[in-house]
Design an enzyme around this catalytic site. Structure first.
Site, PDB file in Angstrom:
ATOM      1  N   GLY A   1     -27.821  11.686  77.268  1.00  0.00           N
ATOM      2  CA  GLY A   1     -28.369  11.209  78.531  1.00  0.00           C
ATOM      3  C   GLY A   1     -28.266  12.253  79.623  1.00  0.00           C
ATOM      4  O   GLY A   1     -28.092  11.934  80.805  1.00  0.00           O
TER       5      GLY A   1
ATOM      6  N   ASN B   1     -30.471  13.997  80.996  1.00  0.00           N
ATOM      7  CA  ASN B   1     -31.693  14.227  81.756  1.00  0.00           C
ATOM      8  C   ASN B   1     -31.703  13.522  83.108  1.00  0.00           C
ATOM      9  O   ASN B   1     -32.600  13.757  83.923  1.00  0.00           O
ATOM     10  CB  ASN B   1     -32.918  13.759  80.958  1.00  0.00           C
ATOM     11  CG  ASN B   1     -32.852  12.290  80.618  1.00  0.00           C
ATOM     12  OD1 ASN B   1     -32.212  11.931  79.631  1.00  0.00           O
ATOM     13  ND2 ASN B   1     -33.486  11.430  81.401  1.00  0.00           N
TER      14      ASN B   1
ATOM     15  N   GLY C   1     -29.235  10.954  86.247  1.00  0.00           N
ATOM     16  CA  GLY C   1     -28.008  10.329  86.693  1.00  0.00           C
ATOM     17  C   GLY C   1     -26.788  11.217  86.553  1.00  0.00           C
ATOM     18  O   GLY C   1     -26.853  12.437  86.740  1.00  0.00           O
ATOM     19  N   ILE C   2     -25.664  10.602  86.227  1.00  0.00           N
ATOM     20  CA  ILE C   2     -24.415  11.342  86.086  1.00  0.00           C
ATOM     21  C   ILE C   2     -24.526  12.382  84.984  1.00  0.00           C
ATOM     22  O   ILE C   2     -24.025  13.507  85.120  1.00  0.00           O
ATOM     23  CB  ILE C   2     -23.256  10.368  85.809  1.00  0.00           C
ATOM     24  CG1 ILE C   2     -22.978   9.521  87.052  1.00  0.00           C
ATOM     25  CG2 ILE C   2     -21.998  11.118  85.385  1.00  0.00           C
ATOM     26  CD1 ILE C   2     -22.024   8.381  86.832  1.00  0.00           C
ATOM     27  N   GLY C   3     -25.217  12.050  83.893  1.00  0.00           N
ATOM     28  CA  GLY C   3     -25.363  12.997  82.795  1.00  0.00           C
ATOM     29  C   GLY C   3     -26.036  14.277  83.216  1.00  0.00           C
ATOM     30  O   GLY C   3     -25.673  15.370  82.762  1.00  0.00           O
TER      31      GLY C   3
ATOM     32  N   SER D   1     -16.678   3.171  82.327  1.00  0.00           N
ATOM     33  CA  SER D   1     -17.144   2.644  83.606  1.00  0.00           C
ATOM     34  C   SER D   1     -16.017   1.889  84.279  1.00  0.00           C
ATOM     35  O   SER D   1     -15.230   1.190  83.620  1.00  0.00           O
ATOM     36  CB  SER D   1     -18.338   1.712  83.404  1.00  0.00           C
ATOM     37  OG  SER D   1     -18.668   1.029  84.601  1.00  0.00           O
TER      38      SER D   1
ATOM     39  N   TYR E   1     -22.974  -5.560  79.933  1.00  0.00           N
ATOM     40  CA  TYR E   1     -22.911  -4.121  80.210  1.00  0.00           C
ATOM     41  C   TYR E   1     -21.455  -3.663  80.324  1.00  0.00           C
ATOM     42  O   TYR E   1     -21.042  -2.677  79.694  1.00  0.00           O
ATOM     43  CB  TYR E   1     -23.662  -3.778  81.495  1.00  0.00           C
ATOM     44  CG  TYR E   1     -23.426  -2.348  81.925  1.00  0.00           C
ATOM     45  CD1 TYR E   1     -24.058  -1.292  81.261  1.00  0.00           C
ATOM     46  CD2 TYR E   1     -22.538  -2.042  82.958  1.00  0.00           C
ATOM     47  CE1 TYR E   1     -23.815   0.027  81.633  1.00  0.00           C
ATOM     48  CE2 TYR E   1     -22.303  -0.731  83.328  1.00  0.00           C
ATOM     49  CZ  TYR E   1     -22.937   0.305  82.663  1.00  0.00           C
ATOM     50  OH  TYR E   1     -22.686   1.606  83.024  1.00  0.00           O
TER      51      TYR E   1
END
Length: 319
Positions: free
Chosen positions: A31, A33, A35-37, A160, A185
Site C-alpha cells: 500500500g 502508493n 496515505g501513510i504507506g 492501528s 476494521y
C-alpha cells in the site's frame, strides 16, 4: 586507556528529519502508493535504499513513484502489482520482486469500510479481515525465503490505535454474526498486531535472524497531511479547519514515523510495539508497552491456526 574512553560511543538520538543511511538495502511497502504507506516509502527512499511499492493500481503506483522521485533526488523506487485480497496471486507477486533478499517489509496496505453492507474477497473472506490480516499473513509466508536471505530482516506490521479498544471474537473472525464496519476494521487491525507479535515469538523459537515488530500511527488525518500532488492535495480550507485537531493528532507523514523507525533503528527489537510519543496519538516515535490483550499467547495461537486454515499457508515456525 580507560574502558569508558575505548568503548563505542552511543548512537545519536533518533531524528525523524535525519534518517540513517540504508544503501544497498531492499524494502517492500504494501500500500505504498497512498496515505501513510506513501510517506513510509518516501522516507525510506531518502536513506538510499531500494524501495518497492506494492499496489493494486499501476496508475496510482506510478503517481506515487513520480512524487517520490521529485522529492528525493536519485531515489531508487519501483512498484509491483500486489492484491492482498487475492491470495492465489501472492506467489507471483513475490516472484515479480526479482530480488535475492528482502531487508524489510512494511505491512501497511489496508481496506477500511465505513458502512455496511458486509463485503467479501474473491476467496470468500470478509473484505477487511481478508485483506488487512489474511492477505499479509499469507504474503509473509511467501516472502520468508527472501527475508531469511538477509542478514537481519524485519517484518513491520502497521496496526492501528483503533485496535486498542477492540477484542477479537475468535469464534466469529469473519463477522458473520454481527457485522459492524468500524468494529470489524478495528478487529482486522488487531488481528494484524496479534500476528506481528506471534510471528516474532515463533521466529525466536527457531533461531531465525528475521524479527517481527509492530507499529501504529496514532491519529493521522488527511487534513493535517502535507500535499504530495497528485497523490494527495490538501486544500487551504482543510488545513485551516483541521488546525485545532493538531493539538491531539497529526498528519500521515508523521504517522509513518513509527514504522520507519521500526525498519531502520538498530536498537529496535523483535516483539516490540512502536507508536507516537504523546498519548499514543501524535509526536515522535517511541517504544510503548505491548497492550495487555496483545500479550495473550493463547489467543494469538488460536488466531494463527485459524489463519493457516483460512489461507492454506502452512508455516514451519513452531509454537
Amino acid at each position: 586507556m580507560s574502558p569508558t574512553s575505548s568503548s563505542t560511543p552511543p548512537p545519536p538520538p533518533w531524528n525523524v528529519q535525519s534518517l540513517p543511511r540504508a544503501d544497498g538495502s531492499v524494502f517492500l511497502v504494501t500500500g505504498g502508493n497512498a496515505g501513510i504507506g506513501y510517506f513510509v516509502a518516501e522516507q525510506l527512499a531518502s536513506t538510499g535504499a531500494t524501495v518497492v511499492l506494492g499496489s493494486r493500481s499501476p496508475a496510482k503506483a506510478g503517481a506515487a513513484l513520480e512524487s517520490i522521485r521529485a522529492r528525493v533526488p536519485g531515489a531508487r523506487v519501483r512498484a509491483v502489482r500486489l492484491d492482498l485480497a487475492d491470495l492465489a496471486s501472492l506467489p507471483s507477486a513475490v516472484e515479480s520482486l526479482v530480488v535475492d533478499r528482502l531487508d524489510a517489509v512494511v505491512h501497511n496496505a489496508g481496506v477500511a469500510l465505513d458502512d455496511p453492507p458486509r463485503q467479501e474477497t474473491g476467496d470468500g473472506h470478509e473484505l477487511m479481515f481478508g485483506t488487512n490480516h489474511l492477505g499479509h499473513f499469507a504474503l509473509t509466508r511467501w516472502l520468508m525465503p527472501l527475508l531469511s536471505a538477509a542478514p537481519a530482516a524485519r517484518v513491520v506490521t502497521m496496526g492501528s490505535f483503533a485496535a486498542k479498544s477492540e477484542r477479537l471474537d475468535l469464534d466469529d473472525l469473519q463477522s458473520h454474526k454481527d457485522y459492524r464496519a468500524k468494529r470489524t476494521y478495528g478487529r482486522s487491525k488487531l488481528a494484524q498486531m496479534y500476528f506481528g507479535i506471534e510471528l516474532d515469538r515463533r521466529l525466536r523459537a527457531t533461531g531465525s535472524p528475521v524479527t517481527s515488530v509492530v507499529a501504529h500511527p496514532g491519529g493521522a488525518l488527511d487534513s493535517l497531511t502535507p500535499s504530495r500532488p497528485p497523490v494527495h492535495v490538501r486544500t487551504t480550507g482543510a488545513r485551516l479547519g483541521a488546525a485545532p485537531a493538531a493539538l491531539l493528532v497529526q498528519g500521515k507523514d508523521a504517522g509513518a514515523w513509527p514504522a520507519v523507525r521500526a525498519v531502520l533503528d538498530p536498537a529496535v527489537r523483535g516483539g516490540e510495539l512502536w507508536g507516537p510519543r504523546v498519548f499514543g496519538l501524535r509526536g515522535e516515535p517511541r517504544r510503548e508497552a505491548v497492550w495487555d490483550h496483545l500479550a495473550d499467547p493463547s489467543s494469538a495461537a488460536r488466531l494463527w491456526d485459524a489463519s493457516c486454515e483460512l489461507t492454506g499457508a502452512s508455516w514451519e515456525c513452531p509454537r
